[in-house]
Motif scaffolding. Structure first.
Motif, PDB file in Angstrom:
ATOM      1  N   PRO A  67       0.794  -1.237   0.000  1.00 11.35           N
ATOM      2  CA  PRO A  67       0.000   0.000   0.000  1.00 11.35           C
ATOM      3  C   PRO A  67       0.828   1.289   0.000  1.00 11.35           C
ATOM      4  N   LYS A  68       1.908   1.342   0.764  1.00  8.98           N
ATOM      5  CA  LYS A  68       2.708   2.578   0.810  1.00  8.98           C
ATOM      6  C   LYS A  68       3.426   2.817  -0.508  1.00  8.98           C
ATOM      7  N   LEU A  69       4.018   1.774  -1.059  1.00 10.81           N
ATOM      8  CA  LEU A  69       4.720   1.922  -2.330  1.00 10.81           C
ATOM      9  C   LEU A  69       3.727   2.180  -3.468  1.00 10.81           C
ATOM     10  N   GLU A  70       2.562   1.559  -3.388  1.00  6.05           N
ATOM     11  CA  GLU A  70       1.518   1.827  -4.376  1.00  6.05           C
ATOM     12  C   GLU A  70       1.158   3.310  -4.356  1.00  6.05           C
ATOM     13  N   ALA A  71       1.027   3.903  -3.176  1.00  5.99           N
ATOM     14  CA  ALA A  71       0.699   5.325  -3.067  1.00  5.99           C
ATOM     15  C   ALA A  71       1.793   6.181  -3.698  1.00  5.99           C
ATOM     16  N   THR A  72       3.045   5.802  -3.469  1.00  5.90           N
ATOM     17  CA  THR A  72       4.166   6.534  -4.074  1.00  5.90           C
ATOM     18  C   THR A  72       4.099   6.447  -5.592  1.00  5.90           C
ATOM     19  N   LEU A  73       3.865   5.245  -6.124  1.00  5.03           N
ATOM     20  CA  LEU A  73       3.763   5.078  -7.567  1.00  5.03           C
ATOM     21  C   LEU A  73       2.588   5.882  -8.126  1.00  5.03           C
ATOM     22  N   ASN A  74       1.470   5.875  -7.421  1.00  2.00           N
ATOM     23  CA  ASN A  74       0.305   6.657  -7.860  1.00  2.00           C
ATOM     24  C   ASN A  74       0.639   8.145  -7.907  1.00  2.00           C
ATOM     25  N   GLU A  75       1.386   8.636  -6.921  1.00  3.37           N
ATOM     26  CA  GLU A  75       1.799  10.038  -6.912  1.00  3.37           C
ATOM     27  C   GLU A  75       2.653  10.378  -8.133  1.00  3.37           C
ATOM     28  N   LEU A  76       3.369   9.379  -8.644  1.00  2.00           N
ATOM     29  CA  LEU A  76       4.201   9.572  -9.829  1.00  2.00           C
ATOM     30  C   LEU A  76       3.414   9.371 -11.124  1.00  2.00           C
ATOM     31  N   ILE A 124       1.655   6.511 -11.856  1.00  2.00           N
ATOM     32  CA  ILE A 124       1.702   5.103 -12.246  1.00  2.00           C
ATOM     33  C   ILE A 124       0.598   4.372 -11.507  1.00  2.00           C
ATOM     34  N   PHE A 125      -0.347   3.804 -12.296  1.00  2.00           N
ATOM     35  CA  PHE A 125      -1.525   3.169 -11.729  1.00  2.00           C
ATOM     36  C   PHE A 125      -1.744   1.738 -12.208  1.00  2.00           C
ATOM     37  N   HIS A 126      -1.131   1.348 -13.338  1.00  2.00           N
ATOM     38  CA  HIS A 126      -1.498   0.090 -13.978  1.00  2.00           C
ATOM     39  C   HIS A 126      -0.297  -0.728 -14.418  1.00  2.00           C
ATOM     40  N   PHE A 127      -0.521  -2.027 -14.498  1.00  2.00           N
ATOM     41  CA  PHE A 127       0.537  -2.954 -14.891  1.00  2.00           C
ATOM     42  C   PHE A 127       1.108  -2.629 -16.266  1.00  2.00           C
ATOM     43  N   GLN A 157      -3.073  -2.075 -10.492  1.00  2.00           N
ATOM     44  CA  GLN A 157      -4.282  -2.672 -11.060  1.00  2.00           C
ATOM     45  C   GLN A 157      -4.075  -3.000 -12.527  1.00  2.00           C
ATOM     46  N   GLN A 158      -4.861  -3.946 -13.024  1.00  2.00           N
ATOM     47  CA  GLN A 158      -4.776  -4.323 -14.425  1.00  2.00           C
ATOM     48  C   GLN A 158      -5.449  -3.300 -15.323  1.00  2.00           C
ATOM     49  N   GLU A 159      -6.561  -2.713 -14.884  1.00  2.00           N
ATOM     50  CA  GLU A 159      -7.315  -1.796 -15.728  1.00  2.00           C
ATOM     51  C   GLU A 159      -6.467  -0.598 -16.108  1.00  2.00           C
ATOM     52  N   ARG A 160      -6.724  -0.113 -17.305  1.00  2.00           N
ATOM     53  CA  ARG A 160      -5.958   1.002 -17.858  1.00  2.00           C
ATOM     54  C   ARG A 160      -6.538   2.352 -17.467  1.00  2.00           C
ATOM     55  N   ARG A 161      -7.834   2.402 -17.226  1.00  2.00           N
ATOM     56  CA  ARG A 161      -8.472   3.681 -16.960  1.00  2.00           C
ATOM     57  C   ARG A 161      -9.063   3.697 -15.551  1.00  2.00           C
ATOM     58  N   VAL A 162      -9.049   4.872 -14.940  1.00  2.00           N
ATOM     59  CA  VAL A 162      -9.597   5.047 -13.603  1.00  2.00           C
ATOM     60  C   VAL A 162     -10.568   6.212 -13.651  1.00  2.00           C
TER      61      VAL A 162
END
Length: 101
Positions: free
Chosen positions: A7-16, A18-21, A77-82
């Protein structure tokens, strides 16, 4: 789920931005270096094999780590759009960096 992305690293990636595989699956050396420079544990992307895992997951496959974790949600997540928008929109730091390089 990518091995090493909680979860913490996911949040960092999202801030950059990056959301999807599929975003991770398409990284080359330049993107790996840029993202790695923003992580606390340098070398994690290559050490944990994020690119290969992401390619498998983006194509609908399952990794050994994914199977071991079951349905517990953690990581990208696998999905491309959020929310109806492209998750790697022009506002992401990574894409701004790549455009300027």
């Amino acid at each position: 789920m990518l091995k090493g992305v909680g979860p913490k690293l996911e949040a960092t990636l999202n801030e950059l931005g990056i959301f999807h595989f599929d975003q991770v699956a398409s990284w080359g050396p330049q993107e790996i270096t840029w993202v790695d420079s923003r992580l606390k544990f340098k070398g994690r992307i290559e050490r944990d094999g994020w690119i290969e895992q992401a390619k498998t997951l983006a194509s609908g496959g399952e990794t050994e780590f994914f199977q071991a974790r079951g349905s517990r949600r953690c990581g990208l997540q696998q999905e491309r759009r959020v929310g109806g928008r492209d998750a790697e929109g022009s506002g992401s730091d990574l894409h701004q960096y790549l455009r300027s390089a």
